[in-house]
Write a protein that holds these residues in place. Structure first.
Motif, PDB file in Angstrom:
ATOM      1  N   GLY A  75       0.819  -1.211   0.000  1.00 27.45           N
ATOM      2  CA  GLY A  75       0.000   0.000   0.000  1.00 27.45           C
ATOM      3  C   GLY A  75       0.848   1.254   0.000  1.00 27.45           C
ATOM      4  N   HIS A  76       1.979   1.219   0.695  1.00 33.00           N
ATOM      5  CA  HIS A  76       2.895   2.367   0.682  1.00 33.00           C
ATOM      6  C   HIS A  76       3.446   2.594  -0.725  1.00 33.00           C
ATOM      7  N   ALA A  77       3.723   1.502  -1.439  1.00 32.51           N
ATOM      8  CA  ALA A  77       4.214   1.636  -2.818  1.00 32.51           C
ATOM      9  C   ALA A  77       3.171   2.348  -3.678  1.00 32.51           C
ATOM     10  N   VAL A  78       1.918   1.953  -3.544  1.00 28.94           N
ATOM     11  CA  VAL A  78       0.836   2.570  -4.320  1.00 28.94           C
ATOM     12  C   VAL A  78       0.653   4.025  -3.908  1.00 28.94           C
ATOM     13  N   SER A  79       0.596   4.282  -2.614  1.00 29.75           N
ATOM     14  CA  SER A  79       0.350   5.642  -2.111  1.00 29.75           C
ATOM     15  C   SER A  79       1.430   6.624  -2.521  1.00 29.75           C
ATOM     16  N   ASN A  80       2.659   6.144  -2.622  1.00 31.73           N
ATOM     17  CA  ASN A  80       3.777   7.024  -2.959  1.00 31.73           C
ATOM     18  C   ASN A  80       4.243   6.867  -4.400  1.00 31.73           C
ATOM     19  N   VAL A  81       3.585   5.978  -5.144  1.00 27.83           N
ATOM     20  CA  VAL A  81       3.890   5.719  -6.557  1.00 27.83           C
ATOM     21  C   VAL A  81       5.394   5.503  -6.750  1.00 27.83           C
ATOM     22  N   PRO A  86       8.495   2.120  -6.127  1.00 22.84           N
ATOM     23  CA  PRO A  86       8.742   0.752  -5.665  1.00 22.84           C
ATOM     24  C   PRO A  86       9.155   0.727  -4.188  1.00 22.84           C
ATOM     25  N   VAL A  87       8.833  -0.366  -3.535  1.00 21.96           N
ATOM     26  CA  VAL A  87       9.162  -0.546  -2.119  1.00 21.96           C
ATOM     27  C   VAL A  87       9.858  -1.894  -1.955  1.00 21.96           C
ATOM     28  N   VAL A  88      10.924  -1.884  -1.170  1.00 21.70           N
ATOM     29  CA  VAL A  88      11.637  -3.114  -0.824  1.00 21.70           C
ATOM     30  C   VAL A  88      11.398  -3.373   0.653  1.00 21.70           C
ATOM     31  N   GLY A  89      10.912  -4.550   0.963  1.00 22.52           N
ATOM     32  CA  GLY A  89      10.705  -4.944   2.354  1.00 22.52           C
ATOM     33  C   GLY A  89      11.620  -6.112   2.678  1.00 22.52           C
ATOM     34  N   ALA A  90      12.511  -5.915   3.638  1.00 26.21           N
ATOM     35  CA  ALA A  90      13.456  -6.970   4.016  1.00 26.21           C
ATOM     36  C   ALA A  90      13.186  -7.399   5.451  1.00 26.21           C
ATOM     37  N   ASN A  91      13.142  -8.688   5.672  1.00 28.57           N
ATOM     38  CA  ASN A  91      12.928  -9.208   7.016  1.00 28.57           C
ATOM     39  C   ASN A  91      13.699 -10.514   7.153  1.00 28.57           C
ATOM     40  N   ARG A  92      14.418 -10.645   8.224  1.00 28.30           N
ATOM     41  CA  ARG A  92      15.182 -11.863   8.457  1.00 28.30           C
ATOM     42  C   ARG A  92      14.271 -12.997   8.909  1.00 28.30           C
ATOM     43  N   ILE A  93      14.828 -14.200   8.975  1.00 29.12           N
ATOM     44  CA  ILE A  93      14.061 -15.352   9.443  1.00 29.12           C
ATOM     45  C   ILE A  93      14.797 -15.992  10.612  1.00 29.12           C
ATOM     46  N   GLY A  94      14.044 -16.749  11.392  1.00 33.73           N
ATOM     47  CA  GLY A  94      14.643 -17.473  12.502  1.00 33.73           C
ATOM     48  C   GLY A  94      14.153 -16.964  13.845  1.00 33.73           C
ATOM     49  N   PHE A  95      14.808 -17.424  14.878  1.00 35.94           N
ATOM     50  CA  PHE A  95      14.436 -17.079  16.250  1.00 35.94           C
ATOM     51  C   PHE A  95      15.662 -16.570  16.982  1.00 35.94           C
ATOM     52  N   GLU A  96      15.511 -15.454  17.669  1.00 34.94           N
ATOM     53  CA  GLU A  96      16.605 -14.890  18.463  1.00 34.94           C
ATOM     54  C   GLU A  96      16.191 -14.906  19.930  1.00 34.94           C
ATOM     55  N   PRO A  97      16.807 -15.762  20.740  1.00 39.20           N
ATOM     56  CA  PRO A  97      16.448 -15.800  22.164  1.00 39.20           C
ATOM     57  C   PRO A  97      16.951 -14.554  22.889  1.00 39.20           C
ATOM     58  N   ASP A 144       6.373  -3.160  -7.079  1.00 35.16           N
ATOM     59  CA  ASP A 144       6.540  -2.047  -8.008  1.00 35.16           C
ATOM     60  C   ASP A 144       5.673  -0.861  -7.582  1.00 35.16           C
ATOM     61  N   HIS A 145       5.648   0.171  -8.392  1.00 28.37           N
ATOM     62  CA  HIS A 145       4.927   1.411  -8.067  1.00 28.37           C
ATOM     63  C   HIS A 145       3.419   1.222  -7.962  1.00 28.37           C
ATOM     64  N   ARG A 146       2.906   0.092  -8.441  1.00 31.64           N
ATOM     65  CA  ARG A 146       1.470  -0.208  -8.330  1.00 31.64           C
ATOM     66  C   ARG A 146       1.187  -1.166  -7.178  1.00 31.64           C
ATOM     67  N   GLY A 147       2.232  -1.545  -6.457  1.00 32.01           N
ATOM     68  CA  GLY A 147       2.075  -2.465  -5.337  1.00 32.01           C
ATOM     69  C   GLY A 147       2.129  -3.928  -5.730  1.00 32.01           C
ATOM     70  N   ASP A 148       2.311  -4.206  -7.019  1.00 33.08           N
ATOM     71  CA  ASP A 148       2.392  -5.594  -7.470  1.00 33.08           C
ATOM     72  C   ASP A 148       3.745  -6.189  -7.088  1.00 33.08           C
ATOM     73  N   LEU A 149       3.730  -7.438  -6.620  1.00 35.34           N
ATOM     74  CA  LEU A 149       4.974  -8.107  -6.247  1.00 35.34           C
ATOM     75  C   LEU A 149       5.809  -8.393  -7.488  1.00 35.34           C
ATOM     76  N   VAL A 150       7.061  -7.989  -7.433  1.00 35.12           N
ATOM     77  CA  VAL A 150       7.999  -8.211  -8.531  1.00 35.12           C
ATOM     78  C   VAL A 150       8.913  -9.383  -8.192  1.00 35.12           C
ATOM     79  N   SER A 151       9.295  -9.469  -6.935  1.00 35.49           N
ATOM     80  CA  SER A 151      10.174 -10.534  -6.461  1.00 35.49           C
ATOM     81  C   SER A 151       9.872 -10.756  -4.987  1.00 35.49           C
ATOM     82  N   ALA A 152       9.875 -12.011  -4.550  1.00 35.92           N
ATOM     83  CA  ALA A 152       9.518 -12.269  -3.151  1.00 35.92           C
ATOM     84  C   ALA A 152      10.103 -13.587  -2.669  1.00 35.92           C
ATOM     85  N   LEU A 153      10.328 -13.642  -1.371  1.00 33.46           N
ATOM     86  CA  LEU A 153      10.705 -14.863  -0.667  1.00 33.46           C
ATOM     87  C   LEU A 153       9.625 -15.125   0.381  1.00 33.46           C
TER      88      LEU A 153
END
Length: 100
Positions: free
Chosen positions: A10-16, A18-29, A48-57
């Motif tokens: 939604g931020h990608a669409v609102s600001n026209v 692309p947005v990159v969202g990075a998040n790690r995986i796993g557990f940190e005690p 992309d600028h329309r909020g459509d996923l271009v690449s994802a994990l």
């Protein structure tokens, strides 16, 4: 992961833009709390600028990458109207001094 990804798209669409969202995986005690910790769920992506996923994990480690035409994005963003119709001359009225 899904609500976070949708909000970022939604931020990608609102600001026209692309947005990159990075998040790690796993557990940190947490060292101070033997039974506590933080779970990280992954779901890194590029929208992309329309909020459509271009690449994802999903929940795996990896790298996402994408290329964008910056001239196209600048032209599209200017024509969209979100930013073209702003009244930046009125922004000063929204700013209040900080309390001391």
């Amino acid at each position: 992961a899904a609500p976070w990804r949708r909000a970022m798209q939604g931020h990608a669409v609102s600001n026209v833009i692309p947005v990159v969202g990075a998040n790690r995986i796993g557990f940190e005690p947490w060292a101070d709390y033997p039974n506590g910790g933080q779970a990280f769920y992954g779901a890194s992506f590029i929208a992309d600028h329309r909020g459509d996923l271009v690449s994802a994990l999903d929940d795996e480690e990896g790298i996402v990458a994408a290329s964008f035409d910056l001239d196209f994005l600048a032209t599209h963003r200017a024509a969209w109207g979100f930013f073209r119709d702003r009244r930046t001359d009125l922004y000063g009225a929204l700013v209040s001094p900080r309390p001391v």
